[in-house]
Design a protein around this motif. Structure first.
Motif, PDB file in Angstrom:
ATOM      1  N   SER A   1      -6.878 -27.822  23.486  1.00 21.61           N
ATOM      2  CA  SER A   1      -6.637 -26.418  24.353  1.00 21.61           C
ATOM      3  C   SER A   1      -7.908 -26.707  25.154  1.00 21.61           C
ATOM      4  O   SER A   1      -9.037 -26.203  24.131  1.00 21.61           O
ATOM      5  CB  SER A   1      -5.801 -25.272  23.677  1.00 21.61           C
ATOM      6  OG  SER A   1      -6.003 -24.250  24.068  1.00 21.61           O
ATOM      7  N   ASN A   2      -7.980 -26.127  26.820  1.00 22.02           N
ATOM      8  CA  ASN A   2      -8.722 -25.626  26.660  1.00 22.02           C
ATOM      9  C   ASN A   2      -8.604 -24.175  27.197  1.00 22.02           C
ATOM     10  O   ASN A   2      -8.510 -23.279  27.649  1.00 22.02           O
ATOM     11  CB  ASN A   2      -8.867 -26.162  28.268  1.00 22.02           C
ATOM     12  CG  ASN A   2      -9.397 -27.158  28.164  1.00 22.02           C
ATOM     13  OD1 ASN A   2     -10.159 -27.711  26.964  1.00 22.02           O
ATOM     14  ND2 ASN A   2      -8.847 -28.299  29.821  1.00 22.02           N
ATOM     15  N   ASP A   3      -9.833 -23.912  26.450  1.00 25.34           N
ATOM     16  CA  ASP A   3      -9.537 -21.960  26.326  1.00 25.34           C
ATOM     17  C   ASP A   3     -10.803 -20.899  27.377  1.00 25.34           C
ATOM     18  O   ASP A   3     -11.888 -22.145  27.221  1.00 25.34           O
ATOM     19  CB  ASP A   3     -10.036 -20.566  25.000  1.00 25.34           C
ATOM     20  CG  ASP A   3      -8.672 -20.817  24.187  1.00 25.34           C
ATOM     21  OD1 ASP A   3      -8.195 -22.492  24.282  1.00 25.34           O
ATOM     22  OD2 ASP A   3      -9.039 -21.641  22.955  1.00 25.34           O
TER      23      ASP A   3
ATOM     24  N   ARG B   1      -7.731 -17.082  27.641  1.00 23.90           N
ATOM     25  CA  ARG B   1      -5.859 -17.209  28.268  1.00 23.90           C
ATOM     26  C   ARG B   1      -6.411 -18.818  27.555  1.00 23.90           C
ATOM     27  O   ARG B   1      -7.757 -19.535  27.475  1.00 23.90           O
ATOM     28  CB  ARG B   1      -5.811 -17.784  29.198  1.00 23.90           C
ATOM     29  CG  ARG B   1      -4.800 -18.805  30.012  1.00 23.90           C
ATOM     30  CD  ARG B   1      -4.182 -18.476  31.407  1.00 23.90           C
ATOM     31  NE  ARG B   1      -2.824 -18.700  31.474  1.00 23.90           N
ATOM     32  CZ  ARG B   1      -3.747 -20.350  31.999  1.00 23.90           C
ATOM     33  NH1 ARG B   1      -4.621 -20.791  31.703  1.00 23.90           N
ATOM     34  NH2 ARG B   1      -2.562 -20.945  32.679  1.00 23.90           N
ATOM     35  N   ALA B   2      -5.052 -19.250  26.665  1.00 27.74           N
ATOM     36  CA  ALA B   2      -5.273 -20.671  26.506  1.00 27.74           C
ATOM     37  C   ALA B   2      -4.860 -21.497  27.608  1.00 27.74           C
ATOM     38  O   ALA B   2      -3.885 -21.388  27.353  1.00 27.74           O
ATOM     39  CB  ALA B   2      -4.946 -20.909  24.488  1.00 27.74           C
ATOM     40  N   THR B   3      -4.987 -23.172  27.547  1.00 29.00           N
ATOM     41  CA  THR B   3      -3.974 -23.435  28.731  1.00 29.00           C
ATOM     42  C   THR B   3      -2.731 -24.450  27.797  1.00 29.00           C
ATOM     43  O   THR B   3      -2.006 -24.986  28.540  1.00 29.00           O
ATOM     44  CB  THR B   3      -5.012 -24.410  29.175  1.00 29.00           C
ATOM     45  OG1 THR B   3      -5.529 -25.337  28.317  1.00 29.00           O
ATOM     46  CG2 THR B   3      -6.391 -24.011  29.690  1.00 29.00           C
ATOM     47  N   LEU B   4      -3.041 -24.960  26.143  1.00 31.54           N
ATOM     48  CA  LEU B   4      -1.903 -25.846  25.095  1.00 31.54           C
ATOM     49  C   LEU B   4      -1.432 -24.574  25.217  1.00 31.54           C
ATOM     50  O   LEU B   4      -0.163 -25.944  26.110  1.00 31.54           O
ATOM     51  CB  LEU B   4      -2.732 -26.034  24.266  1.00 31.54           C
ATOM     52  CG  LEU B   4      -1.429 -26.574  23.657  1.00 31.54           C
ATOM     53  CD1 LEU B   4      -1.408 -28.213  23.505  1.00 31.54           C
ATOM     54  CD2 LEU B   4      -2.423 -27.018  22.136  1.00 31.54           C
ATOM     55  N   ASP B   5      -0.767 -23.601  25.241  1.00 39.14           N
ATOM     56  CA  ASP B   5       0.757 -22.895  25.109  1.00 39.14           C
ATOM     57  C   ASP B   5       0.610 -21.817  25.954  1.00 39.14           C
ATOM     58  O   ASP B   5       1.595 -20.698  25.881  1.00 39.14           O
ATOM     59  CB  ASP B   5       0.580 -22.915  23.927  1.00 39.14           C
ATOM     60  CG  ASP B   5      -0.371 -21.796  23.153  1.00 39.14           C
ATOM     61  OD1 ASP B   5      -1.457 -20.940  24.040  1.00 39.14           O
ATOM     62  OD2 ASP B   5       0.046 -21.407  21.795  1.00 39.14           O
TER      63      ASP B   5
ATOM     64  N   GLU C   1      -1.037 -18.900  26.069  1.00 35.62           N
ATOM     65  CA  GLU C   1      -1.704 -17.581  24.827  1.00 35.62           C
ATOM     66  C   GLU C   1      -2.675 -16.682  25.731  1.00 35.62           C
ATOM     67  O   GLU C   1      -3.548 -17.332  26.238  1.00 35.62           O
ATOM     68  CB  GLU C   1      -1.941 -18.186  24.106  1.00 35.62           C
ATOM     69  CG  GLU C   1      -2.524 -16.999  22.947  1.00 35.62           C
ATOM     70  CD  GLU C   1      -3.062 -17.641  21.683  1.00 35.62           C
ATOM     71  OE1 GLU C   1      -3.529 -18.824  21.374  1.00 35.62           O
ATOM     72  OE2 GLU C   1      -3.585 -16.569  20.456  1.00 35.62           O
ATOM     73  N   ARG C   2      -1.781 -15.466  26.049  1.00 31.59           N
ATOM     74  CA  ARG C   2      -3.013 -14.904  26.580  1.00 31.59           C
ATOM     75  C   ARG C   2      -3.874 -13.620  25.708  1.00 31.59           C
ATOM     76  O   ARG C   2      -2.520 -13.158  25.147  1.00 31.59           O
ATOM     77  CB  ARG C   2      -2.475 -14.024  27.477  1.00 31.59           C
ATOM     78  CG  ARG C   2      -2.229 -14.943  28.515  1.00 31.59           C
ATOM     79  CD  ARG C   2      -2.073 -14.372  29.947  1.00 31.59           C
ATOM     80  NE  ARG C   2      -1.505 -14.711  31.140  1.00 31.59           N
ATOM     81  CZ  ARG C   2      -0.538 -16.496  31.288  1.00 31.59           C
ATOM     82  NH1 ARG C   2       0.324 -16.651  30.961  1.00 31.59           N
ATOM     83  NH2 ARG C   2      -0.865 -16.556  32.724  1.00 31.59           N
ATOM     84  N   ARG C   3      -5.096 -12.967  25.296  1.00 40.53           N
ATOM     85  CA  ARG C   3      -5.660 -12.213  24.761  1.00 40.53           C
ATOM     86  C   ARG C   3      -5.564 -10.942  25.083  1.00 40.53           C
ATOM     87  O   ARG C   3      -6.633 -11.035  26.453  1.00 40.53           O
ATOM     88  CB  ARG C   3      -6.008 -13.231  23.374  1.00 40.53           C
ATOM     89  CG  ARG C   3      -5.418 -14.432  22.824  1.00 40.53           C
ATOM     90  CD  ARG C   3      -7.182 -14.163  21.647  1.00 40.53           C
ATOM     91  NE  ARG C   3      -7.835 -15.057  22.046  1.00 40.53           N
ATOM     92  CZ  ARG C   3      -8.148 -16.385  22.675  1.00 40.53           C
ATOM     93  NH1 ARG C   3      -7.453 -17.110  22.712  1.00 40.53           N
ATOM     94  NH2 ARG C   3      -8.996 -16.638  23.091  1.00 40.53           N
ATOM     95  N   VAL C   4      -5.240  -9.721  24.734  1.00 39.03           N
ATOM     96  CA  VAL C   4      -6.402  -8.837  24.949  1.00 39.03           C
ATOM     97  C   VAL C   4      -6.780  -8.022  23.728  1.00 39.03           C
ATOM     98  O   VAL C   4      -6.661  -8.073  23.062  1.00 39.03           O
ATOM     99  CB  VAL C   4      -4.958  -7.605  25.754  1.00 39.03           C
ATOM    100  CG1 VAL C   4      -6.706  -6.465  26.175  1.00 39.03           C
ATOM    101  CG2 VAL C   4      -4.937  -8.605  26.915  1.00 39.03           C
ATOM    102  N   GLY C   5      -8.068  -8.026  23.850  1.00 39.72           N
ATOM    103  CA  GLY C   5      -9.308  -6.875  22.844  1.00 39.72           C
ATOM    104  C   GLY C   5     -10.323  -6.075  23.123  1.00 39.72           C
ATOM    105  O   GLY C   5     -10.331  -6.514  23.987  1.00 39.72           O
ATOM    106  N   LEU C   6     -10.202  -5.561  22.175  1.00 34.83           N
ATOM    107  CA  LEU C   6     -11.611  -4.492  22.287  1.00 34.83           C
ATOM    108  C   LEU C   6     -12.646  -4.741  20.974  1.00 34.83           C
ATOM    109  O   LEU C   6     -11.899  -5.833  20.182  1.00 34.83           O
ATOM    110  CB  LEU C   6     -10.808  -2.585  21.484  1.00 34.83           C
ATOM    111  CG  LEU C   6      -9.933  -2.131  22.960  1.00 34.83           C
ATOM    112  CD1 LEU C   6      -9.322  -0.814  22.404  1.00 34.83           C
ATOM    113  CD2 LEU C   6     -10.117  -2.297  24.501  1.00 34.83           C
ATOM    114  N   SER C   7     -13.599  -4.260  21.804  1.00 39.05           N
ATOM    115  CA  SER C   7     -14.973  -4.326  20.670  1.00 39.05           C
ATOM    116  C   SER C   7     -15.958  -3.322  20.575  1.00 39.05           C
ATOM    117  O   SER C   7     -15.829  -2.448  21.490  1.00 39.05           O
ATOM    118  CB  SER C   7     -15.257  -5.851  21.331  1.00 39.05           C
ATOM    119  OG  SER C   7     -16.767  -5.268  22.646  1.00 39.05           O
TER     120      SER C   7
END
Length: 412
Positions: free
Chosen positions: A89-91, A274-278, A280-286
């Motif tokens: 997967s390319n993220d 974002r991951a290309t394999l499935d 998947e999308r992610r949103v986060g706070l730091s």
């Protein structure tokens, strides 16, 4: 310098009024205030002080805006989930972060910026007063050398007339060759002194005009010096002391800001991935919370030490200025008395000289006695005029130090 033969004592209120008038209009012996302002504004030292004010204005905006800025981050990674099956997967991740000022820090930074700006403006006024003092020193040399040159020119003119008369009388057999020779020798002496004095006067004028191009010099004649004031005006202001006060306030504001800076600012951020394999999308706070460091503690100690140093400098300056002003007032009063005594002595020697001139014309006194009396009268008259000039200079210096003579104009 034009001085009458009898001292005149002016009331203290009138003396103070003459000093105060110097700030608004051309006083006797001083250049026109507008010409002084133009000459001082063109001085490189004042241009540097003006640039410092502009720099602190920009630095104040910088402190108000703060050190934090948005930071854009971009990351890419390749994950191998199943080496056998070749699942990879390319993220891609995008982040946006910014530091947030803790409460109170911005207000402290704004106070620091304003304090530094006020200190720069006070430094402008201090440098203005210093340059005005340099101008006054140059003007004093110009007055002093010019006064001596003019007096020697008058003595040389009298000696030349007398030498011509004795030479004619010798040709007619009415005067001895020794008298004619003595008169010619006296003339040569006066002319030599005159040329030296005129050279020094020209050099003093050249130096003053080179330091302050465009300055229009005043008429050299001065009236009798007024009686100096007994004390400084209540609203007397010394630009150098005011600059130290502003520096101390800036050091205090810097300590307050440094105290708040011991606690670092947090950093908040948002991450998008974002991951290309499935798909998947992610949103986060730091949230990042830096720890304090020994460097911040050292900075705080440095600010404390700077404030202590400014306190000590301010105390020393107040002590020195109080002593200097008291001594200068006393010196001005003593100088006025010294001028009166010198003027009285000069008048008496002038009377002796006039009496010897009459006696010499009647053949009752020798030419050598007359020439000696003239030398003594010249020295006494010169001492009286120089004493009067010194009395004026001390009062000008007092007016300058108190902010009444050539005050710094507002920056524009």
């Amino acid at each position: 310098m034009s001085l009458s033969s009898r001292p005149a004592l002016l009331p203290r209120s009138l003396a103070l009024g003459l000093l105060l008038a110097a700030a608004a209009q051309a006083a006797p012996g001083l250049p026109d205030p507008e010409a002084v302002e133009a000459a001082l504004r063109a001085a490189p030292a004042l241009q540097a002080a003006r640039a410092d004010v502009q720099a602190e204005t920009a630095a104040g905006r910088q402190l108000q805006l703060g050190p934090h800025a948005w930071t854009l981050g971009l990351g890419a990674a390749r994950r191998t989930l199943d080496p056998v099956a070749g699942r990879r997967s390319n993220d891609v991740e995008l982040s946006l972060e910014r530091g947030l000022r803790l409460p109170g820090k911005q207000a402290a930074a704004e106070r620091l910026g304003q304090a530094r700006l006020d200190a720069a403006r006070a430094a402008w006024a201090r440098d203005w007063q210093l340059q005005a003092g340099t101008l006054l020193d140059g003007l004093a040399r110009w007055h002093r050398e010019g006064l001596q040159a003019r007096r020697l020119a008058r003595q040389a003119a009298v000696a030349a007339e007398e030498a011509r008369g004795l030479v004619r009388r010798k040709q007619l057999g009415d005067a001895s060759a020794l008298d004619a020779l003595q008169a010619e020798a006296a003339l040569a002496q006066w002319q030599a002194l005159q040329r030296g004095a005129e050279g020094r006067a020209a050099a003093a004028e050249l130096l003053l005009l080179r330091q302050f191009p465009g300055l229009v010099l005043p008429p050299p004649e001065l009236p009798l010096p007024p009686l100096p004031a007994a004390e400084l005006p209540l609203d007397s202001q010394h630009a150098g002391l005011e600059a130290l006060v502003r520096d101390r306030e800036a050091a205090s504001a810097a300590l307050a800001a440094e105290t708040l800076e011991r606690q670092p600012d947090p950093t908040v951020g948002v991450q998008l991935g974002r991951a290309t394999l499935d798909g998947e999308r992610r949103v986060g706070l730091s949230l990042s919370l830096p720890f304090g460091s020994a460097a911040r503690d050292a900075g705080l100690e440095a600010s404390r030490a700077r404030l202590a140093a400014q306190d000590a400098r301010l105390d020393q300056a107040r002590r020195d200025l109080a002593a200097q002003q008291a001594a200068r007032l006393r010196e001005a009063q003593a100088q006025h008395t010294a001028w009166q005594a010198a003027q009285a002595a000069a008048e008496r020697l002038e009377q002796v000289t006039r009496g010897l001139e009459r006696s010499h014309a009647l053949g009752e006194a020798s030419l050598a006695e007359l020439l000696q009396a003239r030398r003594l009268a010249h020295e006494a008259g010169l001492a009286a005029e120089l004493a009067a000039l010194d009395a004026w200079l001390l009062q000008w210096q007092i007016a300058l130090d108190s902010g009444r003579l050539w005050p710094a104009p507002p920056l524009r």
